[in-house]
Design an enzyme around this catalytic site. Structure first.
Site, PDB file in Angstrom:
ATOM      1  N   CYS A   1      35.350  37.248  33.466  1.00 36.46           N
ATOM      2  CA  CYS A   1      35.814  37.368  32.092  1.00 36.46           C
ATOM      3  C   CYS A   1      36.311  38.782  31.832  1.00 36.46           C
ATOM      4  O   CYS A   1      36.086  39.693  32.608  1.00 36.46           O
ATOM      5  CB  CYS A   1      34.668  37.044  31.136  1.00 36.46           C
ATOM      6  SG  CYS A   1      33.822  35.500  31.516  1.00 36.46           S
TER       7      CYS A   1
ATOM      8  N   ARG B   1      42.748  38.703  34.936  1.00 37.89           N
ATOM      9  CA  ARG B   1      41.437  38.344  35.476  1.00 37.89           C
ATOM     10  C   ARG B   1      41.196  36.836  35.422  1.00 37.89           C
ATOM     11  O   ARG B   1      40.258  36.336  36.032  1.00 37.89           O
ATOM     12  CB  ARG B   1      40.339  39.076  34.691  1.00 37.89           C
ATOM     13  CG  ARG B   1      40.396  40.575  34.830  1.00 37.89           C
ATOM     14  CD  ARG B   1      39.432  41.273  33.894  1.00 37.89           C
ATOM     15  NE  ARG B   1      38.053  41.052  34.260  1.00 37.89           N
ATOM     16  CZ  ARG B   1      37.353  41.809  35.098  1.00 37.89           C
ATOM     17  NH1 ARG B   1      37.934  42.827  35.699  1.00 37.89           N
ATOM     18  NH2 ARG B   1      36.095  41.564  35.364  1.00 37.89           N
TER      19      ARG B   1
ATOM     20  N   TRP C   1      36.326  32.809  31.208  1.00 36.03           N
ATOM     21  CA  TRP C   1      36.598  31.877  32.310  1.00 36.03           C
ATOM     22  C   TRP C   1      35.346  31.019  32.436  1.00 36.03           C
ATOM     23  O   TRP C   1      34.265  31.515  32.759  1.00 36.03           O
ATOM     24  CB  TRP C   1      36.867  32.652  33.596  1.00 36.03           C
ATOM     25  CG  TRP C   1      37.384  31.821  34.726  1.00 36.03           C
ATOM     26  CD1 TRP C   1      38.675  31.487  34.975  1.00 36.03           C
ATOM     27  CD2 TRP C   1      36.622  31.223  35.781  1.00 36.03           C
ATOM     28  NE1 TRP C   1      38.775  30.728  36.117  1.00 36.03           N
ATOM     29  CE2 TRP C   1      37.527  30.548  36.632  1.00 36.03           C
ATOM     30  CE3 TRP C   1      35.265  31.187  36.095  1.00 36.03           C
ATOM     31  CZ2 TRP C   1      37.112  29.864  37.770  1.00 36.03           C
ATOM     32  CZ3 TRP C   1      34.853  30.498  37.220  1.00 36.03           C
ATOM     33  CH2 TRP C   1      35.776  29.842  38.041  1.00 36.03           C
TER      34      TRP C   1
ATOM     35  N   ASN D   1      30.140  39.121  30.375  1.00 40.44           N
ATOM     36  CA  ASN D   1      30.754  38.780  31.648  1.00 40.44           C
ATOM     37  C   ASN D   1      29.640  38.663  32.675  1.00 40.44           C
ATOM     38  O   ASN D   1      28.842  39.577  32.830  1.00 40.44           O
ATOM     39  CB  ASN D   1      31.744  39.873  32.074  1.00 40.44           C
ATOM     40  CG  ASN D   1      32.386  39.575  33.414  1.00 40.44           C
ATOM     41  OD1 ASN D   1      32.325  38.457  33.910  1.00 40.44           O
ATOM     42  ND2 ASN D   1      32.994  40.597  34.004  1.00 40.44           N
ATOM     43  N   GLY D   2      29.564  37.522  33.374  1.00 44.35           N
ATOM     44  CA  GLY D   2      28.515  37.328  34.360  1.00 44.35           C
ATOM     45  C   GLY D   2      27.806  36.002  34.161  1.00 44.35           C
ATOM     46  O   GLY D   2      28.301  35.111  33.459  1.00 44.35           O
TER      47      GLY D   2
ATOM     48  N   GLU E   1      46.294  33.202  55.502  1.00 40.47           N
ATOM     49  CA  GLU E   1      46.721  33.877  54.276  1.00 40.47           C
ATOM     50  C   GLU E   1      47.984  33.250  53.699  1.00 40.47           C
ATOM     51  O   GLU E   1      48.113  33.099  52.481  1.00 40.47           O
ATOM     52  CB  GLU E   1      46.948  35.370  54.550  1.00 40.47           C
ATOM     53  CG  GLU E   1      47.453  36.177  53.361  1.00 40.47           C
ATOM     54  CD  GLU E   1      46.515  36.172  52.159  1.00 40.47           C
ATOM     55  OE1 GLU E   1      46.948  36.605  51.072  1.00 40.47           O
ATOM     56  OE2 GLU E   1      45.354  35.732  52.298  1.00 40.47           O
TER      57      GLU E   1
ATOM     58  N   LYS F   1      48.244  31.684  49.918  1.00 43.41           N
ATOM     59  CA  LYS F   1      49.229  32.122  48.936  1.00 43.41           C
ATOM     60  C   LYS F   1      49.941  30.927  48.320  1.00 43.41           C
ATOM     61  O   LYS F   1      50.158  30.869  47.117  1.00 43.41           O
ATOM     62  CB  LYS F   1      50.276  33.037  49.607  1.00 43.41           C
ATOM     63  CG  LYS F   1      49.870  34.464  49.752  1.00 43.41           C
ATOM     64  CD  LYS F   1      49.776  35.154  48.410  1.00 43.41           C
ATOM     65  CE  LYS F   1      48.597  36.058  48.282  1.00 43.41           C
ATOM     66  NZ  LYS F   1      47.282  35.586  48.564  1.00 43.41           N
TER      67      LYS F   1
ATOM     68  N   GLU G   1      47.387  28.615  46.069  1.00 46.27           N
ATOM     69  CA  GLU G   1      46.787  29.163  44.865  1.00 46.27           C
ATOM     70  C   GLU G   1      47.789  29.365  43.736  1.00 46.27           C
ATOM     71  O   GLU G   1      47.389  29.344  42.561  1.00 46.27           O
ATOM     72  CB  GLU G   1      46.025  30.461  45.165  1.00 46.27           C
ATOM     73  CG  GLU G   1      46.859  31.633  45.608  1.00 46.27           C
ATOM     74  CD  GLU G   1      45.993  32.838  45.969  1.00 46.27           C
ATOM     75  OE1 GLU G   1      44.807  32.875  45.595  1.00 46.27           O
ATOM     76  OE2 GLU G   1      46.506  33.753  46.640  1.00 46.27           O
TER      77      GLU G   1
ATOM     78  N   HIS H   1      43.304  17.587  67.748  1.00 45.06           N
ATOM     79  CA  HIS H   1      41.925  17.134  67.539  1.00 45.06           C
ATOM     80  C   HIS H   1      41.751  16.539  66.143  1.00 45.06           C
ATOM     81  O   HIS H   1      40.757  16.805  65.466  1.00 45.06           O
ATOM     82  CB  HIS H   1      40.943  18.285  67.774  1.00 45.06           C
ATOM     83  CG  HIS H   1      40.972  18.806  69.174  1.00 45.06           C
ATOM     84  ND1 HIS H   1      40.538  18.085  70.248  1.00 45.06           N
ATOM     85  CD2 HIS H   1      41.427  19.983  69.680  1.00 45.06           C
ATOM     86  CE1 HIS H   1      40.702  18.779  71.361  1.00 45.06           C
ATOM     87  NE2 HIS H   1      41.246  19.943  71.037  1.00 45.06           N
TER      88      HIS H   1
ATOM     89  N   LYS I   1      41.017  37.183  38.950  1.00 46.08           N
ATOM     90  CA  LYS I   1      41.301  38.300  39.846  1.00 46.08           C
ATOM     91  C   LYS I   1      40.034  38.850  40.480  1.00 46.08           C
ATOM     92  O   LYS I   1      39.967  39.058  41.685  1.00 46.08           O
ATOM     93  CB  LYS I   1      42.013  39.417  39.072  1.00 46.08           C
ATOM     94  CG  LYS I   1      42.461  40.579  39.962  1.00 46.08           C
ATOM     95  CD  LYS I   1      43.521  40.142  40.926  1.00 46.08           C
ATOM     96  CE  LYS I   1      44.063  41.291  41.740  1.00 46.08           C
ATOM     97  NZ  LYS I   1      44.986  40.828  42.779  1.00 46.08           N
TER      98      LYS I   1
END
Length: 608
Positions: free
Chosen positions: A2, A27, A75, A101-102, A481, A485, A488, A504, A603
């Site tokens: 948050c 964020r 969030w 936040n948390g 990576e 990208k 997301e 496999h 973020k």
């Protein structure tokens, strides 16, 4: 995850709160709210959705007068995104407001206790417990109530708190979630991150665990959890306010991709002295470097992918065994940290909760910890034995680009340093490596300037449903990576596989028109990768290949080829990632996605 802001001073608080929250949108959030004391009562406005909804409801803060207030972007963790669950939260008498936040891990136990005392809850959040708990302990002394609440709560929190009975005071509290405070012209401000305060001050205090700050318009006092006064020193922020603005680019992500050449150079330049690598902040003597028997790299997300590359580079160059762990799994597998183990924790923000927990676990077991972080003064930077900053500058887009690229450079530098000290490379070889390293910024810029080719290709695949990335060795690391990208920011299902694993099971997913992105930058693996490309093409796949200049054989195997300039085999990921970043970006733009703020993502992941 948050965003928190707060203000007390001589100016109107609401416009400052809204401006600060706008600088924290990166964020990630699903709702927002502010609470302002108007001289008689605490007024609150909250809204689900983007910040502009809150701005419209308050006419950019004009309908909420007052010089003391707190704000928040949420969030969701406890309870769905809604107006009711949005912060701030009030006590029953609406005389105390709090933003958080948390995560409060024992909130159900506290909620049961408070319910038994007659308190009623209107939200599904853990944060509302804090407001009522403050009310329960409040006896007219805010500091005493706050410390009692801190002794009762378990978990992580950064808090902004205002009390109606103390109309000229703003309180800030921190435990395991980032929080900074600073003095402005005629006031004080708090925030979760630096961009929110840069417009108002460059001198900030990074609040440590279990510290409390009491602010007035003209003063700032710091206390520990025992209410004892403590002294703190301010940190001066060097980078420009403009660095946190788009600067004419359509998105922060695109701007930050174009900042990569400079960021990469800023990361390696101070550590190259003539023909030698000097990493003063490493804090290790040559004898200690020679004594390292194992390296453990711990990280999350893109930083983890940088760590996978680091494994190949450190093992291949310095011949040191390297393990790479997801930070969220690290503590729970009871890792073996023998004498001679160096733990490297990588994080852009330096506040990633799982990585921070892994750091603390490592230090508790006696291991030496090196942090590779971007944010100066962050928790990992402060708690690691030593810290190596990446100097990428502020990164606003949720999907990392330049911070990831700088993490790769930091790992290359470490590998070169360790290789030299441990006698695995000669002086002549080191000079060649350094020359290759110095060429990377110009090579990255060249690839960025050829973006039109990638954009044209991306436009053909905006409707793709599944994309697979394949590679071998170090190319598998970059495939991880590249896949992340794409998924997301474009919301397209994407997976990365070590190419040899296709047969496999995974090859059963390949059908007519499936896009497969193949990365092949390791010359000794060309033939094996071309065999894998042929395997998927015969099953109907369309293949995009990213390879080195001069690999002409690939033209007969792949449908579309992007070439990267020649460089050392250990450094190819720094170049191969650029077309993959651009590909993900242009796919997302073509699909109309919110590139800088993808849904459900944040973020700085400050909860486990």
């Amino acid at each position: 995850m948050c965003g928190i802001v707060g203000y007390v001073g001589e100016k109107q608080a609401a416009p400052i709160l809204l401006d600060g929250l706008s600088k924290l949108e990166y964020r990630g959030y699903d709702s927002a709210g502010i609470a302002v004391f108007d001289g008689e009562k605490i007024n609150m406005t909250k809204a689900k959705g983007r910040l502009k909804v809150l701005e419209e409801l308050t006419h950019n803060g004009a309908t909420m007068p007052g010089a003391l207030g707190i704000g928040h972007t949420r969030w969701a963790t406890h309870g769905e995104p809604s107006d009711v669950n949005a912060h701030p939260h009030l006590n029953r008498a609406e005389t105390i407001a709090v933003v958080h936040n948390g995560i409060i891990e024992n909130y159900l136990k506290l909620k049961k206790k408070l319910t038994g005392k007659g308190y009623e809850f209107i939200s599904d959040t853990d944060t509302e417990v804090i407001a009522h708990l403050l009310d329960y302990y409040y006896d007219g002394n805010p500091l005493r109530a706050i410390t009692k609440v801190m002794h009762r709560m378990e978990g992580s929190y950064a808090l902004g708190i205002i009390f109606r009975d103390h109309p000229d005071e703003l309180y800030a509290v921190r435990k395991d979630s980032p929080l900074i405070v600073g003095s402005t012209d005629g006031g004080c401000i708090i925030a979760s991150d630096v961009p929110a305060v840069l417009k108002y001050t460059r001198d900030v205090y990074f609040i440590e665990n279990e510290e409390i700050v009491r602010m007035k318009s003209d003063s700032m006092e710091f206390f520990n959890v025992d209410e004892e006064p403590i002294e703190k020193e301010a940190t001066h922020i060097e980078w420009d306010v403009d660095a946190a603005e788009k600067g004419g680019y359509e998105h922060f992500m695109l701007k930050e991709m174009y900042e990569q050449p400079k960021a990469i150079e800023d990361t390696f330049s101070p550590r190259i002295k003539g023909n030698d690598i000097v990493i003063e902040e490493l804090g290790m003597s040559d004898e200690e470097i020679r004594a390292v028997r194992k390296i453990m790299i711990v990280a999350c997300g893109s930083a983890y992918h940088a760590g996978v590359t680091g494994k190949y580079v450190l093992e291949g160059m310095a011949r040191i065994p390297v393990e790479v762990d997801l930070a969220s799994e690290f503590r729970y597998r009871d890792p073996i940290l023998d004498e001679g183990t160096l733990v490297i924790v990588i994080s852009q923000s330096g506040e990633t909760a799982d990585s921070l927990a892994a750091l603390r676990e490592s230090r508790a077991r006696g291991a030496k910890v090196l942090g590779i972080v971007n944010v100066v003064g962050s928790s990992i930077a402060r708690e690691a034995d030593n810290v190596m900053y990446t100097w990428a500058g502020p990164e606003i887009a949720v999907a990392t680009t330049k911070a990831y690229s700088c993490q790769l450079i930091a790992l290359y530098l470490l590998a070169l340093k360790f290789s030299k000290i441990r006698g695995k490379i000669t002086e002549t070889e080191l000079e060649r490596y350094i020359e290759d390293l110095k060429r990377i910024p110009d090579q990255v810029e060249l690839l960025l300037n050829n973006k039109n080719k990638i954009q044209k290709f991306a436009n053909r695949y905006v409707a793709a449903k599944d994309v697979f990335f394949i590679g071998r060795g170090i190319d598998y690391a970059i495939s991880l990576e590249g896949s992340l990208k794409l998924k997301e920011i474009s919301y397209i299902h994407s997976e990365a596989y070590a190419a040899g694993e296709l047969k496999h099971g995974t090859i059963s997913l390949i059908e007519e028109g499936t896009l497969v992105t193949a990365v092949l930058t390791q010359e000794e693996l060309y033939k094996k990768m071309i065999s894998n490309i042929v395997e998927v093409r015969t099953r109907g796949a369309f293949v995009l290949a990213v390879t080195n200049e001069g690999n002409d054989e690939i033209n007969r195997a792949a449908d579309y080829v992007v070439y990267i300039p020649e460089t050392n085999r250990f450094f190819t990921n720094s170049l191969a990632i650029i077309p993959l970043q651009l590909f993900g970006y242009y796919i997302a733009v073509g699909r109309g996605c919110d590139v800088d703020k993808p849904r459900n993502l944040a973020k700085s992941v400050t909860v486990e």
